[in-house]
Scaffold this motif. Structure first.
Motif, mmCIF file in Angstrom:
data_model
loop_
_atom_site.group_PDB
_atom_site.id
_atom_site.type_symbol
_atom_site.label_atom_id
_atom_site.label_comp_id
_atom_site.label_asym_id
_atom_site.label_seq_id
_atom_site.Cartn_x
_atom_site.Cartn_y
_atom_site.Cartn_z
ATOM 1 N N ALA A 138 0.931 -1.336 0.113
ATOM 2 C CA ALA A 138 -0.142 0.297 0.015
ATOM 3 C C ALA A 138 0.897 1.177 -0.032
ATOM 4 N N LEU A 139 1.907 1.103 0.866
ATOM 5 C CA LEU A 139 2.814 2.343 0.729
ATOM 6 C C LEU A 139 3.617 2.431 -0.683
ATOM 7 N N ALA A 140 3.878 1.392 -1.297
ATOM 8 C CA ALA A 140 4.690 1.522 -2.349
ATOM 9 C C ALA A 140 3.695 1.928 -3.688
ATOM 10 N N SER A 141 2.582 1.659 -3.446
ATOM 11 C CA SER A 141 1.649 2.021 -4.633
ATOM 12 C C SER A 141 0.880 3.444 -4.265
ATOM 13 N N LYS A 187 10.294 9.211 -1.795
ATOM 14 C CA LYS A 187 9.146 9.753 -0.674
ATOM 15 C C LYS A 187 8.547 8.187 -0.160
ATOM 16 N N LYS A 188 8.434 7.194 -1.278
ATOM 17 C CA LYS A 188 7.912 5.901 -0.812
ATOM 18 C C LYS A 188 8.794 5.228 0.157
ATOM 19 N N LEU A 189 10.014 5.193 -0.142
ATOM 20 C CA LEU A 189 10.939 4.347 0.603
ATOM 21 C C LEU A 189 11.058 5.076 2.137
ATOM 22 N N GLU A 190 11.039 6.419 2.078
ATOM 23 C CA GLU A 190 10.961 7.113 3.426
ATOM 24 C C GLU A 190 9.795 6.748 3.967
ATOM 25 N N ALA A 191 8.511 6.789 3.544
ATOM 26 C CA ALA A 191 7.304 6.297 4.056
ATOM 27 C C ALA A 191 7.474 4.802 4.859
ATOM 28 N N ILE A 192 8.074 3.867 4.008
ATOM 29 C CA ILE A 192 8.040 2.481 4.652
ATOM 30 C C ILE A 192 9.004 2.404 5.740
ATOM 31 N N CYS A 193 10.029 3.362 5.777
ATOM 32 C CA CYS A 193 11.206 3.386 6.780
ATOM 33 C C CYS A 193 10.473 4.043 8.089
ATOM 34 N N GLU A 194 9.649 4.911 7.803
ATOM 35 C CA GLU A 194 8.913 5.665 8.833
ATOM 36 C C GLU A 194 7.822 4.448 9.510
ATOM 37 N N ALA A 195 7.296 3.973 8.610
ATOM 38 C CA ALA A 195 6.364 2.906 9.154
ATOM 39 C C ALA A 195 6.977 1.805 9.929
ATOM 40 N N THR A 196 8.268 1.515 9.611
ATOM 41 C CA THR A 196 9.031 0.571 10.509
ATOM 42 C C THR A 196 9.060 0.936 11.894
ATOM 43 N N LEU A 247 10.350 -16.232 3.293
ATOM 44 C CA LEU A 247 9.264 -15.608 2.615
ATOM 45 C C LEU A 247 9.120 -14.169 2.946
ATOM 46 N N MET A 248 8.954 -13.768 4.246
ATOM 47 C CA MET A 248 8.900 -12.323 4.521
ATOM 48 C C MET A 248 10.178 -11.623 3.988
ATOM 49 N N PHE A 249 11.185 -11.972 4.046
ATOM 50 C CA PHE A 249 12.560 -11.217 3.658
ATOM 51 C C PHE A 249 12.297 -11.018 2.175
ATOM 52 N N ASN A 250 11.994 -12.209 1.307
ATOM 53 C CA ASN A 250 11.917 -12.147 -0.083
ATOM 54 C C ASN A 250 10.809 -11.263 -0.459
ATOM 55 N N GLN A 251 9.741 -11.368 0.149
ATOM 56 C CA GLN A 251 8.796 -10.401 -0.163
ATOM 57 C C GLN A 251 8.709 -8.936 0.057
ATOM 58 N N VAL A 252 9.454 -8.665 1.147
ATOM 59 C CA VAL A 252 9.818 -7.327 1.454
ATOM 60 C C VAL A 252 10.858 -6.942 0.273
ATOM 61 N N GLY A 253 11.792 -7.652 0.182
ATOM 62 C CA GLY A 253 12.729 -7.404 -1.081
ATOM 63 C C GLY A 253 11.949 -7.028 -2.258
ATOM 64 N N ARG A 254 11.081 -7.777 -2.797
ATOM 65 C CA ARG A 254 10.556 -7.342 -4.003
ATOM 66 C C ARG A 254 9.799 -6.136 -4.088
ATOM 67 N N VAL A 255 8.986 -5.868 -2.961
ATOM 68 C CA VAL A 255 8.344 -4.703 -2.855
ATOM 69 C C VAL A 255 9.495 -3.428 -3.072
ATOM 70 N N LEU A 256 10.436 -3.489 -2.246
ATOM 71 C CA LEU A 256 11.693 -2.560 -2.331
ATOM 72 C C LEU A 256 12.433 -2.501 -3.541
ATOM 73 N N GLU A 257 12.571 -3.581 -4.278
ATOM 74 C CA GLU A 257 13.334 -3.421 -5.460
ATOM 75 C C GLU A 257 12.492 -2.941 -6.550
ATOM 76 N N THR A 258 11.187 -3.059 -6.501
ATOM 77 C CA THR A 258 10.100 -2.273 -7.501
ATOM 78 C C THR A 258 10.188 -0.983 -7.418
ATOM 79 N N VAL A 259 10.105 -0.347 -6.191
ATOM 80 C CA VAL A 259 10.239 0.932 -5.958
ATOM 81 C C VAL A 259 11.711 1.546 -6.201
ATOM 82 N N ILE A 260 12.996 0.863 -5.811
ATOM 83 C CA ILE A 260 14.203 1.194 -6.094
ATOM 84 C C ILE A 260 14.391 1.505 -7.586
#
Length: 199
Positions: free
Chosen positions: A72-75, A82-91, A125-138
């Motif tokens: 949701a944050l990535a989309s 800004k999306k990556l910043e929002a993901i970091c903030e949500a962490t 699975l968690m690490f890989n799925q998070v990685g895919r979301v991050l990679e798309t944004v990056i």
């Protein structure tokens, strides 16, 4: 004819997830689960079989909820940075009134190590799925020349993913929120183009 279920299974699973998230698997007792869910042990384990099965289901639920939040944050509208910043903030732990519990998946990885194949599968699975979301944004940021292309999108996603996991460990160990924020800001700053390392 089987007996009808006498409780909301989804609600009980969510409540159990909260208990495991707070206390961990080994420290969680049957009494913790039954008192929190207000479901009798026999009824609870008629659906979930045993404490381990309930825990594994809780891990799946936590992972699915976490990935849905990241997607949701990535989309959302805004630049990739800004999306990556929002993901970091949500962490970061958002509620000072509750104990910062870290991440249930990361906590479980630390609790079980490499001893449990099914837990390890959820961690991976968690690490890989998070990685895919991050990679798309990056990758989108690289295409817009907002993120450095000195490294691949996959390498940068691995780096940021590791920083996010480390931040949750810091949170769980009681590190100040400001200190964790510095770690995440630094991880993002290192991803900026060479002519602009500031955020």
């Amino acid at each position: 004819m089987s007996r009808p279920r006498e409780f909301d299974v989804d609600r009980a699973l969510r409540q159990s997830m909260e208990v495991f998230w707070t206390k961990g698997f080994k420290a969680t007792s049957y009494d913790d689960l039954t008192s929190t869910t207000q479901v009798k042990k026999q009824s609870l384990y008629c659906v979930f079989k045993n404490k381990r099965e309930l825990f594994l289901r809780a891990l799946v639920l936590y992972r699915e909820q976490s990935i849905a939040m990241l997607e949701a944050l990535a989309s959302q509208e805004g630049s990739p940075v800004k999306k990556l910043e929002a993901i970091c903030e949500a962490t970061l732990c958002q509620n000072d009134e509750t104990m910062c519990r870290g991440c249930l998946i990361v906590n479980s990885a630390l609790e079980f190590g490499t001893d449990d194949e099914e837990v390890n599968r959820e961690v991976a699975l968690m690490f890989n799925q998070v990685g895919r979301v991050l990679e798309t944004v990056i990758r989108s940021g690289q295409e817009q020349q907002l993120i450095t292309s000195r490294l691949t999108s996959k390498a940068l996603a691995l780096h940021l993913n590791n920083a996010l996991s480390g931040a949750k460990i810091m949170e769980k160990s009681g590190a100040p929120r400001e200190q964790i924020a510095v770690v995440l800001r630094t991880a993002l700053a290192l991803m900026m183009p060479e002519n602009d390392g500031s955020l």
